[in-house]
Design an enzyme around this catalytic site. Structure first.
Site, PDB file in Angstrom:
ATOM      1  N   TYR A 192      -0.864  -0.080   9.248  1.00  0.00           N
ATOM      2  CA  TYR A 192      -1.997  -0.838   9.776  1.00  0.00           C
ATOM      3  C   TYR A 192      -1.993  -0.835  11.294  1.00  0.00           C
ATOM      4  CZ  TYR A 192      -2.866  -2.865   5.158  1.00  0.00           C
ATOM      5  OH  TYR A 192      -3.164  -3.052   3.837  1.00  0.00           O
ATOM      6  N   GLN A 214      -1.595   3.252  -5.199  1.00  0.00           N
ATOM      7  CA  GLN A 214      -2.958   3.675  -4.848  1.00  0.00           C
ATOM      8  C   GLN A 214      -3.961   3.475  -5.982  1.00  0.00           C
ATOM      9  OE1 GLN A 214      -2.739   7.627  -3.238  1.00  0.00           O
ATOM     10  NE2 GLN A 214      -2.362   6.884  -1.185  1.00  0.00           N
ATOM     11  N   ARG A 274       0.843  -1.208   0.000  1.00  0.00           N
ATOM     12  CA  ARG A 274       0.000   0.000   0.000  1.00  0.00           C
ATOM     13  C   ARG A 274       0.869   1.246   0.000  1.00  0.00           C
ATOM     14  NH1 ARG A 274      -5.367  -1.407   3.267  1.00  0.00           N
ATOM     15  NH2 ARG A 274      -6.421  -0.390   1.538  1.00  0.00           N
ATOM     16  N   SER A 297      -8.838  -0.617  -1.105  1.00  0.00           N
ATOM     17  CA  SER A 297      -9.374   0.715  -0.808  1.00  0.00           C
ATOM     18  C   SER A 297     -10.634   1.002  -1.610  1.00  0.00           C
ATOM     19  CB  SER A 297      -8.341   1.799  -1.144  1.00  0.00           C
ATOM     20  OG  SER A 297      -7.305   1.768  -0.215  1.00  0.00           O
ATOM     21  N   ASP A 352      -5.256  -0.106  -5.978  1.00  0.00           N
ATOM     22  CA  ASP A 352      -5.570  -0.655  -4.667  1.00  0.00           C
ATOM     23  C   ASP A 352      -7.047  -1.063  -4.565  1.00  0.00           C
ATOM     24  OD1 ASP A 352      -5.902  -1.208  -2.001  1.00  0.00           O
ATOM     25  OD2 ASP A 352      -4.826   0.562  -1.293  1.00  0.00           O
TER      26      ASP A 352
HETATM   27  P1  NAD Z   1      -8.158  -2.362   7.658  1.00  0.00           P
HETATM   28  O1  NAD Z   1      -9.349  -2.720   6.831  1.00  0.00           O
HETATM   29  O2  NAD Z   1      -7.083  -3.369   7.842  1.00  0.00           O
HETATM   30  O3  NAD Z   1      -8.687  -1.933   9.127  1.00  0.00           O
HETATM   31  C1  NAD Z   1      -9.740  -1.038   9.310  1.00  0.00           C
HETATM   32  C2  NAD Z   1      -9.454  -0.171  10.515  1.00  0.00           C
HETATM   33  O4  NAD Z   1      -9.636  -0.916  11.736  1.00  0.00           O
HETATM   34  C3  NAD Z   1      -8.035   0.383  10.572  1.00  0.00           C
HETATM   35  O5  NAD Z   1      -8.101   1.795  10.554  1.00  0.00           O
HETATM   36  C4  NAD Z   1      -7.488  -0.166  11.890  1.00  0.00           C
HETATM   37  O6  NAD Z   1      -6.602   0.744  12.514  1.00  0.00           O
HETATM   38  C5  NAD Z   1      -8.760  -0.358  12.694  1.00  0.00           C
HETATM   39  N1  NAD Z   1      -8.632  -1.248  13.857  1.00  0.00           N
HETATM   40  C6  NAD Z   1      -7.966  -2.416  13.989  1.00  0.00           C
HETATM   41  N2  NAD Z   1      -8.107  -2.925  15.229  1.00  0.00           N
HETATM   42  C7  NAD Z   1      -8.889  -2.061  15.919  1.00  0.00           C
HETATM   43  C8  NAD Z   1      -9.400  -2.043  17.243  1.00  0.00           C
HETATM   44  N3  NAD Z   1      -9.134  -3.016  18.114  1.00  0.00           N
HETATM   45  N4  NAD Z   1     -10.178  -0.993  17.603  1.00  0.00           N
HETATM   46  C9  NAD Z   1     -10.467  -0.001  16.721  1.00  0.00           C
HETATM   47  N5  NAD Z   1     -10.028   0.027  15.453  1.00  0.00           N
HETATM   48  C10 NAD Z   1      -9.243  -0.985  15.050  1.00  0.00           C
HETATM   49  O7  NAD Z   1      -7.480  -1.038   7.157  1.00  0.00           O
HETATM   50  P2  NAD Z   1      -7.625  -0.244   5.791  1.00  0.00           P
HETATM   51  O8  NAD Z   1      -8.860   0.556   5.840  1.00  0.00           O
HETATM   52  O9  NAD Z   1      -7.464  -1.175   4.659  1.00  0.00           O
HETATM   53  O10 NAD Z   1      -6.373   0.741   5.839  1.00  0.00           O
HETATM   54  C11 NAD Z   1      -5.660   1.017   6.992  1.00  0.00           C
HETATM   55  C12 NAD Z   1      -4.508   1.953   6.732  1.00  0.00           C
HETATM   56  O11 NAD Z   1      -3.866   1.780   5.478  1.00  0.00           O
HETATM   57  C13 NAD Z   1      -4.909   3.389   6.758  1.00  0.00           C
HETATM   58  O12 NAD Z   1      -3.890   4.085   7.383  1.00  0.00           O
HETATM   59  C14 NAD Z   1      -4.936   3.798   5.356  1.00  0.00           C
HETATM   60  O13 NAD Z   1      -4.784   5.189   5.198  1.00  0.00           O
HETATM   61  C15 NAD Z   1      -3.776   3.048   4.858  1.00  0.00           C
HETATM   62  N6  NAD Z   1      -3.888   2.909   3.430  1.00  0.00           N
HETATM   63  C16 NAD Z   1      -2.843   3.325   2.625  1.00  0.00           C
HETATM   64  C17 NAD Z   1      -2.974   3.250   1.245  1.00  0.00           C
HETATM   65  C18 NAD Z   1      -1.887   3.683   0.335  1.00  0.00           C
HETATM   66  O14 NAD Z   1      -1.109   4.525   0.671  1.00  0.00           O
HETATM   67  N7  NAD Z   1      -1.818   3.093  -0.847  1.00  0.00           N
HETATM   68  C19 NAD Z   1      -4.131   2.747   0.689  1.00  0.00           C
HETATM   69  C20 NAD Z   1      -5.145   2.340   1.537  1.00  0.00           C
HETATM   70  C21 NAD Z   1      -5.009   2.413   2.916  1.00  0.00           C
END
Ligand code: NAD
Length: 371
Positions: free
Chosen positions: A226, A127, A122, A133, A130
């Protein structure tokens, strides 16, 4: 011989999306490929066979699977279908190879170049490819609409001749991609929205969408942006504060996940018992077991007047736009190795090397030149 790209008609139950649209077909043609589409592949996403033909694709005949060099799909075809693909073809989609032993074996037995897009690093450059996302955005949006539909109340504040209606209090658990879209959607519907996450940077993101950050005193940033799994003490603290808070909430949308693990159990049965009758929980994490102890994947249950929904296939519910985004992600990934009508895999490119399953070929230099 031109590179042949095949767009599969999805076969998984409940899957309505498609991995290419007329827009991306045109781009694949411009990159020098021939494109075949299986009849009816786009129908559930609102795309007729004629629309693909108009874009320059051909309809796939009986031999298309055995001939295609690049096969595009949303979810992996079953093991039997994999056995019918051409040796060495590239297969691209949300393939989850490890989720099914027979499928994993079939993929390897066929010597395919397997690119499960959920493995994509990621990074900023990734992006546009992805799928996690783009599809999480649709899932977050739909989960709030389902909650609004199930809730026996308005989301917005209303001032009417029959008096004032107070807005619903909506709590979004987990503020990743899906959670932030859920917050934005619930705000647009006029609810009072709170969100929490264990990654501290989400505070600003939640607030920028008009939500309130619910501070439960736990911070657990892990690797690669993450979350990490919580320790027992952290979990207990989170639970204690959350149980208190949840009593005043009307709707909870759960989106928390930790990569490669079952969804963290955050909302316990005891917490649900403390909620007001008429409250609603929609658990978007149902696919990986759910964030709520009472969630039954694919079902909507009621306990003590609280409705708990565990919908599956949320991205498929918005198949038109979900497919539009998915197809662009797929095209952008294919463009890494389809150039001027030829396939060339540069294993020094981390997007290809890290996405390849089970791992990228070791003979990197030879591969990059030969293909
Ligand atoms: P995910 O689906 O793995 O998780 C969803 C959310 O659940 C996350 O925000 C995580 O912190 C939260 N979580 C986990 N355990 C928890 C708990 N016990 N209590 C409360 N919340 C909890 O994550 P995602 O949505 O796929 O993405 C997460 C991260 O990746 C973000 O920082 C996002 O910005 C980043 N990201 C980066 C890119 C990129 O740069 N290409 C693309 C997508 C996402």
């Amino acid at each position: 011989m031109a590179v042949e790209v095949l767009v599969l008609r999805e076969s998984a139950a409940g899957e309505r999306r498609v991995a290419a649209t007329p827009e991306t077909v045109k781009k694949l043609l411009a990159a020098g490929a021939q494109v075949r589409v299986e009849a009816g592949a786009g129908l559930d996403a609102g795309i007729t066979d004629q629309a693909y033909l108009d874009a320059g694709a051909q309809l796939a005949g009986a031999d298309a699977r055995a001939q295609a060099d690049v096969v595009l799909c949303v979810q992996s075809p079953p093991a039997e279908a994999i056995a019918g693909l051409k040796q060495g073809a590239a297969l691209i989609g949300q393939l989850q190879p490890q989720a099914d032993q027979a499928r994993a074996q079939a993929l390897q037995a066929r010597g395919l170049r397997v690119f499960p897009l959920e493995r994509l690093p990621r990074t900023t450059r990734a992006q546009a490819m992805d799928v996690l996302s783009s599809q999480a955005g649709m899932a977050g949006y739909k989960s709030v609409l389902i909650a609004a539909q199930l809730a026996p109340r308005f989301f917005p504040m209303l001032t009417t001749a029959a008096g004032t209606i107070r807005p619903s209090k909506v709590l979004i658990v987990g503020a990743g991609v899906a959670g932030l879209q859920a917050i934005a959607t619930a705000r647009r519907l006029g609810a009072q929205v709170e969100g929490f996450d264990v990654r501290p940077e989400t505070r600003e993101q939640i607030e920028s969408l008009g939500g309130k950050f619910l501070d439960l005193g736990v911070s657990a940033a892990g690797e690669g942006g993450y979350a990490r799994q919580l320790t027992e003490e952290e979990r207990a603290e989170q639970q204690r504060r959350l149980a208190e808070h949840i009593r005043g909430v009307d709707v909870i949308v759960c989106t928390a996940a930790v990569p490669g693990r079952p969804a963290p159990k955050i909302v316990t049965a005891a917490m649900v018992a403390g909620m007001k009758p008429g409250s609603v929980i929609v658990d978007l994490a149902a696919e990986t077991g759910g964030n709520c102890e009472l969630t039954r994947p694919g079902e909507t249950v009621e306990q003590g007047g609280v409705t708990v929904a565990g919908p599956l296939d949320l991205a498929s519910m918005g198949a038109v736009h979900a497919s539009e985004m998915f197809a662009r992600n797929v095209y952008n990934f294919v463009a890494l190795f389809l150039k001027d009508g030829a396939l060339s895999f540069d294993w020094d490119d981390e997007l290809l090397a890290k996405t390849a399953w089970p791992e990228a070929p070791v003979v990197k230099a030879a591969e990059a030149g030969a293909a």
